[in-house]
Design a protein around this motif. Structure first.
Motif, PDB file in Angstrom:
ATOM      1  N   ARG A 196     128.096  42.941  -1.717  1.00 51.08           N
ATOM      2  CA  ARG A 196     128.870  44.181  -2.284  1.00 51.08           C
ATOM      3  C   ARG A 196     129.619  44.055  -1.368  1.00 51.08           C
ATOM      4  NH1 ARG A 196     124.302  47.818  -4.996  1.00 51.08           N
ATOM      5  NH2 ARG A 196     122.497  45.914  -5.099  1.00 51.08           N
ATOM      6  N   ALA A 197     129.713  44.411  -0.539  1.00 53.26           N
ATOM      7  CA  ALA A 197     131.423  44.646  -0.052  1.00 53.26           C
ATOM      8  C   ALA A 197     132.398  43.770   0.405  1.00 53.26           C
ATOM      9  CB  ALA A 197     131.145  44.697   2.324  1.00 53.26           C
ATOM     10  N   ASP A 198     132.221  42.538  -0.091  1.00 52.52           N
ATOM     11  CA  ASP A 198     132.806  41.608  -0.491  1.00 52.52           C
ATOM     12  C   ASP A 198     134.290  41.491  -2.067  1.00 52.52           C
ATOM     13  OD1 ASP A 198     132.982  40.320   2.049  1.00 52.52           O
ATOM     14  OD2 ASP A 198     132.081  38.139   1.231  1.00 52.52           O
ATOM     15  N   TYR A 199     132.641  42.154  -2.675  1.00 46.29           N
ATOM     16  CA  TYR A 199     132.835  42.765  -4.527  1.00 46.29           C
ATOM     17  C   TYR A 199     134.022  43.698  -4.578  1.00 46.29           C
ATOM     18  CZ  TYR A 199     131.646  42.912  -9.626  1.00 46.29           C
ATOM     19  OH  TYR A 199     130.908  42.970 -10.477  1.00 46.29           O
ATOM     20  N   VAL A 200     133.199  44.728  -3.843  1.00 45.31           N
ATOM     21  CA  VAL A 200     134.512  46.189  -3.483  1.00 45.31           C
ATOM     22  C   VAL A 200     135.898  45.573  -3.064  1.00 45.31           C
ATOM     23  CG1 VAL A 200     134.957  47.874  -2.470  1.00 45.31           C
ATOM     24  CG2 VAL A 200     132.316  47.248  -3.195  1.00 45.31           C
ATOM     25  N   LYS A 201     135.922  44.894  -2.061  1.00 45.05           N
ATOM     26  CA  LYS A 201     137.054  43.755  -2.024  1.00 45.05           C
ATOM     27  C   LYS A 201     137.923  43.389  -2.842  1.00 45.05           C
ATOM     28  CE  LYS A 201     135.889  43.727   3.482  1.00 45.05           C
ATOM     29  NZ  LYS A 201     136.098  43.175   4.179  1.00 45.05           N
ATOM     30  N   SER A 202     137.121  42.999  -3.567  1.00 48.90           N
ATOM     31  CA  SER A 202     138.290  41.409  -4.084  1.00 48.90           C
ATOM     32  C   SER A 202     138.437  42.943  -5.723  1.00 48.90           C
ATOM     33  CB  SER A 202     137.046  40.823  -4.989  1.00 48.90           C
ATOM     34  OG  SER A 202     136.074  41.174  -5.887  1.00 48.90           O
ATOM     35  N   TYR A 203     137.745  43.404  -6.162  1.00 46.31           N
ATOM     36  CA  TYR A 203     138.655  44.716  -6.681  1.00 46.31           C
ATOM     37  C   TYR A 203     139.102  45.224  -6.809  1.00 46.31           C
ATOM     38  CZ  TYR A 203     135.321  44.464 -10.665  1.00 46.31           C
ATOM     39  OH  TYR A 203     134.688  43.951 -11.807  1.00 46.31           O
ATOM     40  N   LYS A 204     139.188  45.863  -5.072  1.00 52.73           N
ATOM     41  CA  LYS A 204     140.852  46.495  -3.785  1.00 52.73           C
ATOM     42  C   LYS A 204     142.088  45.535  -4.418  1.00 52.73           C
ATOM     43  CE  LYS A 204     138.205  50.577  -1.982  1.00 52.73           C
ATOM     44  NZ  LYS A 204     137.917  50.229  -0.774  1.00 52.73           N
ATOM     45  N   ARG A 205     141.130  44.624  -4.213  1.00 52.03           N
ATOM     46  CA  ARG A 205     142.525  43.192  -4.370  1.00 52.03           C
ATOM     47  C   ARG A 205     143.924  43.245  -4.989  1.00 52.03           C
ATOM     48  NH1 ARG A 205     139.453  40.407  -0.857  1.00 52.03           N
ATOM     49  NH2 ARG A 205     139.189  38.746  -2.497  1.00 52.03           N
ATOM     50  N   MET A 206     142.623  43.114  -6.651  1.00 49.06           N
ATOM     51  CA  MET A 206     142.968  43.497  -8.293  1.00 49.06           C
ATOM     52  C   MET A 206     143.692  43.969  -8.347  1.00 49.06           C
ATOM     53  SD  MET A 206     139.982  41.081 -10.288  1.00 49.06           S
ATOM     54  CE  MET A 206     139.014  42.444  -9.616  1.00 49.06           C
ATOM     55  N   GLY A 207     143.082  45.690  -8.276  1.00 48.46           N
ATOM     56  CA  GLY A 207     143.668  46.446  -7.973  1.00 48.46           C
ATOM     57  C   GLY A 207     144.905  46.871  -7.803  1.00 48.46           C
ATOM     58  N   ASP A 208     144.957  46.544  -6.189  1.00 44.75           N
ATOM     59  CA  ASP A 208     146.951  46.388  -6.168  1.00 44.75           C
ATOM     60  C   ASP A 208     147.980  44.376  -6.855  1.00 44.75           C
ATOM     61  OD1 ASP A 208     146.377  48.047  -4.120  1.00 44.75           O
ATOM     62  OD2 ASP A 208     145.582  46.548  -2.498  1.00 44.75           O
ATOM     63  N   ASP A 209     147.387  44.030  -7.809  1.00 45.25           N
ATOM     64  CA  ASP A 209     147.844  42.756  -8.658  1.00 45.25           C
ATOM     65  C   ASP A 209     148.204  43.211  -9.636  1.00 45.25           C
ATOM     66  OD1 ASP A 209     148.284  40.474  -9.857  1.00 45.25           O
ATOM     67  OD2 ASP A 209     146.743  38.968  -8.060  1.00 45.25           O
TER      68      ASP A 209
END
Length: 82
Positions: free
Chosen positions: A44-57
């Motif tokens: 779940r933490a990896d999933y959240v990190k991926s969304y945060k990365r996408m939000g910065d893209d």
């Protein structure tokens, strides 16, 4: 089911024994459940990190905004047709 052997610090083993006794379950089942929960939390933490990365893209954000515009247009068209 495979067998796995591991060493634990004494204080952790005592806590495990106490909690297993308190819950009335075998130590191996308690470890299995705890490990399953922990691995799920890591995923779940990896999933959240991926969304945060996408939000910065900026490209991903633009694609998402364009998709929302299209979706809102479709909703407006449906309202007009009703």
């Amino acid at each position: 089911m495979a067998t796995f052997t591991s060493s634990l610090p004494n204080h952790l083993l005592k806590l495990l024994e106490q909690k297993a006794k308190e819950l009335g379950m075998p130590k191996n089942k308690l470890i299995e459940k705890a490990l399953s929960i922990y691995l799920d939390q890591l995923n779940r933490a990896d999933y959240v990190k991926s969304y945060k990365r996408m939000g910065d893209d900026e490209d991903i954000t633009q694609i998402a905004e364009e998709g929302m515009e299209d979706y809102l247009s479709q909703l407006d068209q449906e309202d007009e047709e009703s």
